[in-house]
Structure formats: C-alpha cells, structure tokens
Design a protein around this motif. Structure first.
Motif, mmCIF file in Angstrom:
data_model
loop_
_atom_site.group_PDB
_atom_site.id
_atom_site.type_symbol
_atom_site.label_atom_id
_atom_site.label_comp_id
_atom_site.label_asym_id
_atom_site.label_seq_id
_atom_site.Cartn_x
_atom_site.Cartn_y
_atom_site.Cartn_z
ATOM 1 N N THR A 196 39.933 -21.013 21.591
ATOM 2 C CA THR A 196 41.249 -21.365 21.791
ATOM 3 C C THR A 196 41.233 -22.584 23.117
ATOM 4 N N ILE A 197 42.347 -23.437 22.736
ATOM 5 C CA ILE A 197 42.306 -24.581 23.572
ATOM 6 C C ILE A 197 43.771 -24.736 23.574
ATOM 7 N N GLY A 198 44.254 -25.664 24.698
ATOM 8 C CA GLY A 198 45.683 -26.018 24.908
ATOM 9 C C GLY A 198 46.307 -25.205 25.983
ATOM 10 N N PHE A 199 45.550 -24.964 27.051
ATOM 11 C CA PHE A 199 45.903 -23.970 28.132
ATOM 12 C C PHE A 199 46.756 -24.727 29.219
ATOM 13 N N ASP A 200 47.320 -24.249 29.842
ATOM 14 C CA ASP A 200 48.079 -24.394 31.131
ATOM 15 C C ASP A 200 47.293 -23.595 32.197
ATOM 16 N N GLN A 201 47.045 -24.030 33.526
ATOM 17 C CA GLN A 201 46.361 -23.174 34.627
ATOM 18 C C GLN A 201 47.199 -22.358 34.967
ATOM 19 N N ASP A 202 47.199 -21.274 34.259
ATOM 20 C CA ASP A 202 47.867 -20.009 34.854
ATOM 21 C C ASP A 202 47.137 -18.640 34.320
ATOM 22 N N GLU A 203 47.920 -17.538 34.475
ATOM 23 C CA GLU A 203 47.199 -16.457 34.236
ATOM 24 C C GLU A 203 46.491 -16.156 33.150
ATOM 25 N N THR A 204 47.122 -16.653 31.835
ATOM 26 C CA THR A 204 46.326 -16.350 30.739
ATOM 27 C C THR A 204 45.229 -17.302 30.721
ATOM 28 N N TYR A 205 45.020 -18.490 31.067
ATOM 29 C CA TYR A 205 43.874 -19.155 31.401
ATOM 30 C C TYR A 205 42.867 -18.364 32.123
ATOM 31 N N ALA A 206 43.344 -17.745 33.208
ATOM 32 C CA ALA A 206 42.428 -16.957 34.236
ATOM 33 C C ALA A 206 41.695 -16.009 33.462
ATOM 34 N N GLN A 207 42.529 -15.113 32.719
ATOM 35 C CA GLN A 207 41.879 -14.233 31.819
ATOM 36 C C GLN A 207 40.873 -14.697 30.799
ATOM 37 N N PHE A 208 41.225 -15.778 30.028
ATOM 38 C CA PHE A 208 40.530 -16.343 29.169
ATOM 39 C C PHE A 208 39.128 -16.907 29.759
ATOM 40 N N VAL A 209 38.850 -17.483 30.695
ATOM 41 C CA VAL A 209 37.678 -17.885 31.633
ATOM 42 C C VAL A 209 36.939 -16.572 31.976
ATOM 43 N N GLN A 210 37.711 -15.589 32.523
ATOM 44 C CA GLN A 210 36.994 -14.271 33.003
ATOM 45 C C GLN A 210 36.222 -13.632 31.833
ATOM 46 N N GLY A 211 36.802 -13.799 30.475
ATOM 47 C CA GLY A 211 36.106 -13.387 29.398
ATOM 48 C C GLY A 211 34.570 -14.011 29.338
#
Length: 258
Positions: A196-211
C-alpha cells in the motif's frame, strides 16, 4: 539364420529410448540457452554500469555519495529511468531503476526496452518518481543466477545483515538517498499491509509501519515509526507463491553539486 520377430514390446522400448533421448537433448539445449542468456545478461549489466556510472568505490557503510550516474545519457536511451540502486553486500545489485505506466511491462523488458525474462528493477507505477512518498516500492525478479533481486534473499539471514550493514543506496538525478534495512519478511503477493502506498503522516501510517516491525524475521537495531520514510524492495521467494520483502528507512540525503 532365423531373425527374431519384432514384437510390440520391442517397439515400445525403442520408442521410450528415442523419447528419453529427445528429452535429454531438449533439456541440454535449454540449459545451454539459459547459461548463455545469463552470461549475456551479466555482460550487459556490467557494460551498463561501466558506461553510465563513475566513482564506484567506497565503504558501503559510508553515507556520503559513493558514485555518480550519467542520467542524461541513460534517459537518452529510456526516458523511464528514475534512479540507480546498489545494496551493501550484494555486488550484483547495480542497476538502473525504471518506472512504467503499469507494473507489468518491466517484468519482461529490460530498462532499455529489450525483451527479456530478466526484466528490470522497477518502481511501483503509482509512486512519485522522485522517491518523495512516505512509502515507495521497487520490484525485481529473483533470478537463479543471483541477478536482479535474486541475491536479495541473503538478507533473510540475520548474520548476513549484521555483517554487511543493510545499506541501500539510491542515486537520483538531483541527490543520493541512503536507506538502511530495518525489517525483512515473507508476504503474499496481494498483501495490503505491505503493498500500500499514498499515505499521509498519520496514525494509519504509524500502524502500517509498526506492522513491518512486528512481522520482521529478526530484530535489527532499527524500528520504523510514523515519522520515517520507508523503501520496500520486493521479489519472489523460492517457491514463487510468496514474496520476499525488505523494508528500509531513509537515513541520509546528499544533494548533488550543480
């Protein structure tokens, strides 16, 4: 002298011998063809690097610019060239990066648009070509001779990682970007939590990277966070059903002198 009558069993045995001989000849021809294709591919890669890259020495752990790329000349051959990649410990990974209109063309075409099962190292078509996205994906085949991303799976071994540093160098027309691997994993080809791409620097992205942190095959001395820019390299695993995926954090950006 009496001649023995040829039976259907004799004919069957003869047919089997001819069939086996034919299979052996076919396999030998295929093997020779693959070896020649591999040799030619390696020759082409070496000639490309020699022609378009300078200053090819230096410490893989050094974050300074180690080589320069003639992007003007490269783009005179293919306007789809967006960068050049090298990975510490993997001398064979020394390629142009291209980006097509879709994610299929460069599976069977080289960076200079020649038909080849080796394909090219190419960027996800929906990413920004300047690597400015929070998450950028590069793809490459896992070739048996170690070319393209075929040697990338050595980073599945933690010992190899700590011995070789896990540095990925991306040279762009205006800058050189240095990434360091922080997570490696196996994934399904359609895994939304990887591709998945097209992130903003938000909580959704934080959870994505934590994965990426949570699924890592082994622990490195790094963990990705919401503030990080991530580069993902993806290739096939040995059985072809899964992908071997490497994730790296942007550590350093060196602008090129004008």
């Amino acid at each position: 002298m009496n001649r023995r009558k040829v039976t259907w069993q004799d004919r069957l045995i003869s047919a089997g011998i001819f069939l086996c001989a034919g299979v052996l000849v076919y396999c030998a021809a295929q093997f020779i063809g693959y070896k020649e294709e591999s040799r030619q591919n390696q020759k082409n890669q070496e000639e490309t690097a020699h022609r378009y890259v300078e200053n090819q020495t230096g410490d893989p752990g050094d974050s300074t610019v180690q080589f320069s790329v003639d992007f003007v000349a490269l783009r005179s051959i293919s306007e789809n060239v967006v960068g050049w990649i090298r990975i510490s410990g993997l001398e064979v990974v020394d390629y142009p990066i291209v980006q097509g209109a879709d994610d299929t063309y460069y599976l069977r075409h080289t960076w200079d648009d020649q038909n080849s099962r080796y394909g090219a190292i190419f960027m996800e078509s929906a990413n920004h070509a300047d690597f400015s996205d929070l998450h950028t994906i590069l793809y490459g085949h896992s070739m048996n001779d170690g070319s393209m991303f075929g040697s990338l799976k050595q980073y599945a071994d933690s010992e190899f990682y700590f011995q070789n540093g896990g540095w990925i160098t991306i040279s762009l027309p205006s800058e050189t970007r240095r990434y360091k691997i922080f997570s490696v994993e196996y994934a399904q080809p359609d895994a939304f939590n990887v591709y998945t791409i097209g992130f903003d620097q938000d909580e959704t992205y934080a959870q994505f990277v934590q994965g990426f942190n949570d699924r890592a095959l082994y622990k490195t001395n790094l963990e990705g966070t919401q503030t990080d820019t991530v580069l993902t390299l993806s290739t096939c695993s040995n059985n072809g059903e899964r992908r071997f995926v490497v994730h790296a954090l942007l550590e350093d950006v060196q602008p090129h002198k004008s």
